[in-house]
Motif scaffolding. Structure first.
Motif, PDB file in Angstrom:
ATOM      1  N   GLN A 130       4.964  33.785  15.583  1.00  0.00           N
ATOM      2  CA  GLN A 130       4.124  33.516  17.203  1.00  0.00           C
ATOM      3  C   GLN A 130       4.376  32.023  17.595  1.00  0.00           C
ATOM      4  OE1 GLN A 130       0.439  35.218  17.125  1.00  0.00           O
ATOM      5  NE2 GLN A 130       1.178  37.180  16.613  1.00  0.00           N
ATOM      6  N   LYS A 270       6.503  35.062  25.370  1.00  0.00           N
ATOM      7  CA  LYS A 270       4.974  35.087  25.355  1.00  0.00           C
ATOM      8  C   LYS A 270       4.499  36.377  25.145  1.00  0.00           C
ATOM      9  CE  LYS A 270       5.480  30.513  25.623  1.00  0.00           C
ATOM     10  NZ  LYS A 270       5.360  29.531  24.456  1.00  0.00           N
ATOM     11  N   ASP A 271       3.009  36.363  24.626  1.00  0.00           N
ATOM     12  CA  ASP A 271       2.454  37.463  24.590  1.00  0.00           C
ATOM     13  C   ASP A 271       2.049  37.866  26.166  1.00  0.00           C
ATOM     14  OD1 ASP A 271       0.666  39.483  23.656  1.00  0.00           O
ATOM     15  OD2 ASP A 271      -1.001  38.015  23.824  1.00  0.00           O
ATOM     16  N   THR A 291       3.827  41.794  22.717  1.00  0.00           N
ATOM     17  CA  THR A 291       2.358  41.910  22.174  1.00  0.00           C
ATOM     18  C   THR A 291       2.271  41.251  20.925  1.00  0.00           C
ATOM     19  OG1 THR A 291       2.005  43.869  23.345  1.00  0.00           O
ATOM     20  CG2 THR A 291       0.306  43.332  21.974  1.00  0.00           C
ATOM     21  N   TYR A 292       1.445  40.083  21.006  1.00  0.00           N
ATOM     22  CA  TYR A 292       1.242  39.270  19.698  1.00  0.00           C
ATOM     23  C   TYR A 292       0.162  39.954  18.950  1.00  0.00           C
ATOM     24  CZ  TYR A 292       3.687  35.051  21.187  1.00  0.00           C
ATOM     25  OH  TYR A 292       4.664  34.041  21.231  1.00  0.00           O
ATOM     26  N   GLU A 293       0.377  40.496  17.699  1.00  0.00           N
ATOM     27  CA  GLU A 293      -0.485  41.007  16.690  1.00  0.00           C
ATOM     28  C   GLU A 293      -1.615  39.964  16.321  1.00  0.00           C
ATOM     29  OE1 GLU A 293       1.924  42.162  13.409  1.00  0.00           O
ATOM     30  OE2 GLU A 293       1.880  44.125  13.952  1.00  0.00           O
TER      31      GLU A 293
END
Length: 322
Positions: A130, A270-271, A291-293
């Motif tokens: 990320q 990006k997210d 989607t960022y975890e």
């Protein structure tokens, strides 16, 4: 003379869930429809149901039923593909933007089967990737329909079932830490694939296809297979030397220029970003959301062995080694 191929009975194949949650192989009723784009935009899609166990089933026929596509799935399962073969630096203009010499042979790497992701699904980016580094790569993928080994380039296309779209997602900073690319390209769901397989009956040779990537509606990649260093038949022949390619094998064939790494300033995913990878000639648009975890709770540490003699602990919340 038309090339004799692996003999699919359909033109464009999809795998989908109907309104009852049942999974089918099928063909879109509207053979001109961009299936991935239609599903992403909420346009109803109807499909002829096929009586087939696998996409390469030579006896596949329409059942006479028509179903509403409620959820579009990857046209191949992880069990069918196994590890995904992929080639890097396959376009002349991509090598130029990377300031690299043209390779002598295709550069092969593998993506685990768990990297497969459905069209129109969210792609989870793990915390380790990320840090401004996730990149997109639209790619033409070959789907093998007939077992082959040591095949010549002249005979290679006889073993192809069809063509599909892949987004070879990559964590660039992780890629820079090693000469091997498997880790940076091998996170779960880092290989969205679909929305359909276009049969070689409809597209015998993909040498003219156009490949494009859009991020949140902005075009990032716009290339053509005419700039490929090797024809797809040469890639198949090379990878089959001494190695059996089974039905269901996926070979992703590299990306044209315009990746985020090469842009000024660099443009990372990006997210929440929506990525649309499009290939012409009926392959359609592969749509996914990044989607960022969530990171692990503070103090939750993961241990790993850096070398046989040195043991490190990674503090996931700080992203540091101790």
């Amino acid at each position: 003379m038309p090339i004799k191929t692996s003999g699919a009975t359909w033109l464009r194949l999809i795998r989908f869930e109907d309104e009852h949650g049942e999974v089918h192989l099928g063909e879109p009723v509207d053979n001109e429809l961009d299936i991935g784009l239609a599903v992403a935009e909420g346009t109803p899609v109807l499909a002829h149901v096929l009586d087939a166990e696998t996409p390469w089933d030579a006896d596949a026929r329409r059942t006479g039923e028509t179903k509403l596509v409620v959820r579009l799935l990857c046209p191949l399962t992880p069990q069918q593909t196994g590890a995904i073969r992929a080639t890097g630096l396959s376009y002349i203009d991509h090598a130029k933007e990377m300031k690299l010499a043209l390779p002598i042979v295709p550069s092969l790497f593998f993506k685990p089967a768990a990297t497969l992701a459905d069209p129109n699904s969210a792609v989870p980016v793990p915390p380790v990737a990320q840090d401004d580094e996730v990149d997109y790569e639209v790619e033409l993928a070959i789907v093998i329909g007939r077992r082959c080994k040591n095949v010549t380039k002249e005979d290679a296309l006889k073993h192809v079932l069809g063509w599909t779209v892949v987004n070879d997602l990559t964590a660039r900073k992780q890629q820079d830490t090693s000469s091997q690319w498997g880790y940076a390209k091998g996170f779960d769901s880092f290989c969205p694939l679909g929305p359909c397989i276009v049969s070689t009956r409809l597209l015998p040779d993909p040498k003219e296809v156009v490949l494009q990537t859009f991020v949140n509606g902005d075009i990032r990649q716009d290339g053509t297979a005419r700039k490929m260093i090797w024809h797809v038949s040469e890639i198949i022949s090379y990878l089959s030397q001494g190695s059996t390619l089974l039905p269901g094998t996926v070979i992703s064939t590299g990306t044209p220029p315009g990746i985020g790494w090469s842009r000024v300033p660099r443009a990372w995913l990006k997210d929440g970003d929506e990525v649309r990878c499009h290939i012409s000639h009926g392959l359609g648009t592969l749509v996914n959301t990044i989607t960022y975890e969530r990171a692990r709770p503070p103090g939750d540490q993961v241990s790993f062995l850096v070398s046989p003699s040195v043991h490190h602990t990674f503090a996931a919340d700080r992203g540091t080694c101790s």
